[in-house]
Write a protein that holds these residues in place. Sequence first.
Motif, PDB file in Angstrom:
ATOM      1  N   ASP A  20       0.833  -1.204   0.000  1.00  0.00           N
ATOM      2  CA  ASP A  20       0.000   0.000   0.000  1.00  0.00           C
ATOM      3  C   ASP A  20       0.867   1.253   0.000  1.00  0.00           C
ATOM      4  O   ASP A  20       0.454   2.317   0.460  1.00  0.00           O
ATOM      5  N   LEU A  21       2.072   1.132  -0.532  1.00  0.00           N
ATOM      6  CA  LEU A  21       3.025   2.236  -0.576  1.00  0.00           C
ATOM      7  C   LEU A  21       2.499   3.375  -1.443  1.00  0.00           C
ATOM      8  O   LEU A  21       2.127   3.158  -2.595  1.00  0.00           O
ATOM      9  N   PRO A  22       2.454   4.603  -0.932  1.00  0.00           N
ATOM     10  CA  PRO A  22       2.087   5.740  -1.775  1.00  0.00           C
ATOM     11  C   PRO A  22       3.150   5.957  -2.861  1.00  0.00           C
ATOM     12  O   PRO A  22       4.346   5.985  -2.562  1.00  0.00           O
ATOM     13  N   VAL A  23       2.707   6.097  -4.100  1.00  0.00           N
ATOM     14  CA  VAL A  23       3.636   6.255  -5.227  1.00  0.00           C
ATOM     15  C   VAL A  23       3.153   7.381  -6.128  1.00  0.00           C
ATOM     16  O   VAL A  23       1.977   7.438  -6.492  1.00  0.00           O
ATOM     17  N   LEU A  24       4.085   8.265  -6.500  1.00  0.00           N
ATOM     18  CA  LEU A  24       3.838   9.248  -7.549  1.00  0.00           C
ATOM     19  C   LEU A  24       4.871   9.019  -8.636  1.00  0.00           C
ATOM     20  O   LEU A  24       6.075   9.100  -8.388  1.00  0.00           O
ATOM     21  N   SER A  25       4.395   8.720  -9.843  1.00  0.00           N
ATOM     22  CA  SER A  25       5.269   8.469 -10.979  1.00  0.00           C
ATOM     23  C   SER A  25       5.044   9.561 -12.022  1.00  0.00           C
ATOM     24  O   SER A  25       3.944   9.691 -12.564  1.00  0.00           O
ATOM     25  N   LEU A  26       6.074  10.344 -12.297  1.00  0.00           N
ATOM     26  CA  LEU A  26       5.986  11.434 -13.271  1.00  0.00           C
ATOM     27  C   LEU A  26       6.697  11.031 -14.555  1.00  0.00           C
ATOM     28  O   LEU A  26       7.856  10.599 -14.525  1.00  0.00           O
ATOM     29  N   ALA A  27       6.013  11.164 -15.665  1.00  0.00           N
ATOM     30  CA  ALA A  27       6.569  10.809 -16.969  1.00  0.00           C
ATOM     31  C   ALA A  27       6.508  12.019 -17.890  1.00  0.00           C
ATOM     32  O   ALA A  27       5.830  13.016 -17.604  1.00  0.00           O
ATOM     33  N   GLY A  28       7.207  11.936 -19.015  1.00  0.00           N
ATOM     34  CA  GLY A  28       7.191  13.005 -20.004  1.00  0.00           C
ATOM     35  C   GLY A  28       6.641  12.526 -21.330  1.00  0.00           C
ATOM     36  O   GLY A  28       7.008  11.435 -21.801  1.00  0.00           O
ATOM     37  N   SER A  29       5.788  13.319 -21.940  1.00  0.00           N
ATOM     38  CA  SER A  29       5.176  12.902 -23.203  1.00  0.00           C
ATOM     39  C   SER A  29       6.195  12.781 -24.329  1.00  0.00           C
ATOM     40  O   SER A  29       5.987  12.040 -25.293  1.00  0.00           O
ATOM     41  N   GLU A  30       7.328  13.496 -24.217  1.00  0.00           N
ATOM     42  CA  GLU A  30       8.345  13.494 -25.273  1.00  0.00           C
ATOM     43  C   GLU A  30       9.571  12.673 -24.890  1.00  0.00           C
ATOM     44  O   GLU A  30      10.618  12.787 -25.528  1.00  0.00           O
ATOM     45  N   ASP A  31       9.447  11.862 -23.875  1.00  0.00           N
ATOM     46  CA  ASP A  31      10.580  11.061 -23.399  1.00  0.00           C
ATOM     47  C   ASP A  31      10.910   9.966 -24.417  1.00  0.00           C
ATOM     48  O   ASP A  31      10.073   9.114 -24.715  1.00  0.00           O
ATOM     49  N   GLY A  32      12.131   9.979 -24.915  1.00  0.00           N
ATOM     50  CA  GLY A  32      12.544   8.965 -25.879  1.00  0.00           C
ATOM     51  C   GLY A  32      13.226   7.772 -25.253  1.00  0.00           C
ATOM     52  O   GLY A  32      13.567   6.818 -25.951  1.00  0.00           O
ATOM     53  N   LEU A  33      13.434   7.778 -23.941  1.00  0.00           N
ATOM     54  CA  LEU A  33      14.133   6.699 -23.255  1.00  0.00           C
ATOM     55  C   LEU A  33      13.173   5.921 -22.354  1.00  0.00           C
ATOM     56  O   LEU A  33      12.846   4.776 -22.647  1.00  0.00           O
ATOM     57  N   SER A  34      12.724   6.532 -21.268  1.00  0.00           N
ATOM     58  CA  SER A  34      11.654   5.917 -20.466  1.00  0.00           C
ATOM     59  C   SER A  34      10.331   6.382 -21.069  1.00  0.00           C
ATOM     60  O   SER A  34       9.643   7.259 -20.525  1.00  0.00           O
ATOM     61  N   THR A  35       9.990   5.823 -22.198  1.00  0.00           N
ATOM     62  CA  THR A  35       8.825   6.296 -22.943  1.00  0.00           C
ATOM     63  C   THR A  35       7.530   6.075 -22.160  1.00  0.00           C
ATOM     64  O   THR A  35       7.475   5.196 -21.276  1.00  0.00           O
TER      65      THR A  35
END
Length: 250
Positions: free
Chosen positions: A169-184
Amino acid sequence: MKRRGRRVVGWILGGLGAVIVLGIVGIVVWSQVGVMAAEPEPLASVRENPDVVIDDADQGIVLAPADGGSEVGLVFIPGAKVDPWAYAAILQGIVEEDHVTVVITRPWLNLAFFDPRGMDAFTSAEPEIDTWIVGGHSLGGVRACQLASDAEALLLFASYCSADLSDTDLPVLSLAGSEDGLSTPEKIADARPLLPAEAELVEIDGASHASFGDYGPQPGDGTPTISDDEMHTTVTDLAGRFVDELAAVG
């Protein structure tokens, strides 16, 4: 014949030893070549910020609010071969606005996977803080997932887990980028089942992989359409809200 056999075994062992030594030397040299340096102007903005105190400590780069009073800390692990100072500017917002003390680690050989240290090695920089978030960018986020069992929350920048946290039940916030070419966005979505059901995933429009630090363009990455200032503000707002929610629960 026995003497000759011993010589052959000695040659083989000597050859294997030489290969191992050369491999280790090669890894060390490779880890030091092409390290992406922190851009000077964003870093200068942190050094000149009167609301942020910097301590270049043994545990890492510590950013603390000038008026003290931190109840929440963040251990942040840099991406592969990225200067740890490159994350000071994007993290200073939660220091001055949300009173979070941040410890940016210095991974061994500039690669988080080669750093076996646990959370205690970093949280000891601020032993009075009881609530700790672990986070990281890219490969640093993968390592943060491995340390998440010793933290109260997980914060990912352009990253995803290889460890299975879905039953927690670990609180997690994952932020991604729409233009990310690596961690797409696709890779992050594919790894979503490894996160807890209540984990929050946010895709920042216009952000690339390198938008989550201040170290310049990165090979293989997409082209960002969001400015550095807007990116810093967006991350501060999202991470700050996450911290506030965690503090309220705690």
